[in-house]
Write a protein that holds these residues in place. Structure first.
Motif: not given
Length: 473
Positions: A323-324, A352-356, A386-388, A444-445
């Motif tokens: 999941g992403i 899972t991956k997450s981007i915020s 991953l936080m941007l 990353f995704a």
């Protein structure tokens, strides 16, 4: 804009493809709120059997009786069911040819690429617009294999399939599961019924696409899939909605039954608008030697509660969850998954991956339960975030309940930001600053996008395309 702001500025997901709206003139729209009269009206419109009406009314009582869950996840205080219409429908009949779909609705799905995808790479398509399916079709050669792909409503009016729906409907996700499960069963409308006979393997996926056009409304589709022993199916679910300035609600349900030796892959791309409360429930049960795969992309909604659950009931059954999640400004997405390993020699893998960014909040929850008879069960959970920028948030909340000493369960989580060193290294190899940042985020995704069919991988990559200005600190 200050230098620090410039250094952490990231453009939001481009939703221009999805934010167009269509007029509701001439539509049938039930009154806001939730009453027995509304529930009876939905049932009567669909000419349902008595058992379904009884189920709806029982669920309505359960909804009113059950309190809202406290101290769990992001706030849904902005969701007022007294100002949500639970049934909105264009006055059109379900079509099996795009030429018979009303022009404005057809234009919506043309813009989303659904007819083109059907022509090029799908075995069948169902398209839901607000509360009703407006288009449904399946390739003739697939039907000749005995595959059934239709709406729940049509299955209820078929003497062969009505008993099957009665047997399975609401058994995997009971109405007592939580308050919004009860709401779903009271007012559900639309969705898909899929039956794949034993030994049949589909060469192309089936897809259902759910478009919520109405303002201040809810969508409550129900998906019921039965994959018989030795069969193989890839089912794709797409969702989108335009942006409004009042709350919309999505509270669908997905029940998946994967029989002995069968294989089911369920792929989802959710791109709801930022006024959406996405309170969906998905669950699969997997029998002996069978495999369940989830591929999940969540890019929209104001608030999400989404935890697909897999019950590995049979010996040597397995599941994979990939999941992403992308969370931007005003978004608080509480997502994850649950795996229950009850059979012997069962295996599960979660990645899972997450981007915020821009203050977006991502919370990943995993629950792994190993039953007492699950000898030699194996499960691994990996969560990367991953936080941007410096104002976003990412949390990981794992839970493990292991009741068999022979089981092996592991969890790992990493949370970080793109470093200046990474950007500088890529620039030293000939990339521009923007290209370097894009490479890192797309890389990353990539583990999720590569799991999707090509055209949906392209859609996902477009959804998370980030145009960056300056280095990210």
């Amino acid at each position: 804009m200050s230098e620090e702001q410039r250094r952490t500025q990231v453009a939001d997901v481009d939703r221009s493809l999805y934010n167009f709206t269509k007029s509701e003139e001439g539509y049938e729209r039930y009154a806001d709120g939730l009453t027995p009269d509304i529930v009876r009206a939905i049932s009567a419109k669909k000419d349902e059997p008595q058992w379904m009406l009884d189920l709806r009314l029982k669920a309505l009582d359960e909804y009113h009786r059950r309190p809202m869950a406290a101290n769990w996840g992001p706030s849904i205080a902005g969701l007022d069911l007294d100002h949500i219409s639970t049934y909105v429908s264009p006055k059109t009949k379900q079509a099996s040819s795009w030429d018979d779909v009303p022009a404005d609705i057809k234009d919506t799905f043309e813009r989303l690429g659904i007819p083109e995808a059907e022509r090029e790479s799908l075995a069948g398509v169902g398209a839901q617009y607000d509360s009703e399916i407006v288009y449904h079709n399946m390739r003739e050669e697939v039907a000749k294999q005995g595959v059934v792909y239709t709406t729940i409503e049509d299955a209820l009016h078929n003497p062969t399939w009505e008993p099957v729906v009665h047997e399975y409907f609401g058994t995997l996700i009971p109405m007592t599961d939580h308050k919004f499960a009860a709401l779903h069963y009271a007012v559900w409308s639309g969705g898909s019924f899929v039956y794949v006979p034993a030994g049949v393997s589909l060469d192309y996926p089936l897809q259902s696409y759910f478009r919520l056009n109405a303002q201040g409304a809810g969508q409550f589709e129900h998906t019921l899939i039965i994959v018989e022993p030795g069969a193989n199916l890839h089912f794709i679910e797409g969702c989108s909605a335009p942006k409004y300035y009042e709350a919309n609600l999505h509270a669908g349900a997905v029940e998946l039954f994967v029989k002995d030796g069968a294989h089911l892959r369920y792929s989802t791309i959710e791109n709801w608008s930022k006024n959406m409360y996405n309170l969906n429930t998905k669950r699969a049960t997997v029998d002996a030697d069978a495999k369940m795969e989830w591929v999940s992309g969540s890019f929209g909604s104001h608030v999400s509660y989404l935890y697909p659950t897999t019950i590995l009931a049979g010996d040597r059954s397995s599941c994979e969850f990939t999941g992403i999640t992308f969370s931007g400004a005003t978004q608080d997405l509480d997502t994850g998954c649950k795996v229950i390993l009850n059979g012997r020699d069962t295996t599960a893998s979660v990645s899972t991956k997450s981007i915020s960014k821009d203050g977006g909040v991502n919370t990943f929850r995993s629950s792994v339960v190993v039953g007492r008879r699950a000898d030699n069960a194996r499960c691994t959970v990996s969560c990367q975030s991953l936080m941007l920028d410096n104002i976003s948030r990412s949390d990981t909340i794992p839970a493990m309940d292991v009741r068999n000493p022979t089981a092996s369960v592991g969890h790992e989580a990493t949370i970080g930001r793109i470093s200046d060193d990474t950007i500088l290294y890529l620039m030293s190899r000939g990339c521009s600053e923007q290209e370097a940042r894009t490479l890192v985020v797309n890389g990353f995704a990539n583990p999720v996008s590569k799991e999707l069919p090509m055209e949906y991988a392209v859609e996902m990559n477009n959804l998370i395309k980030l145009e960056m200005e300056g280095a990210i600190g």
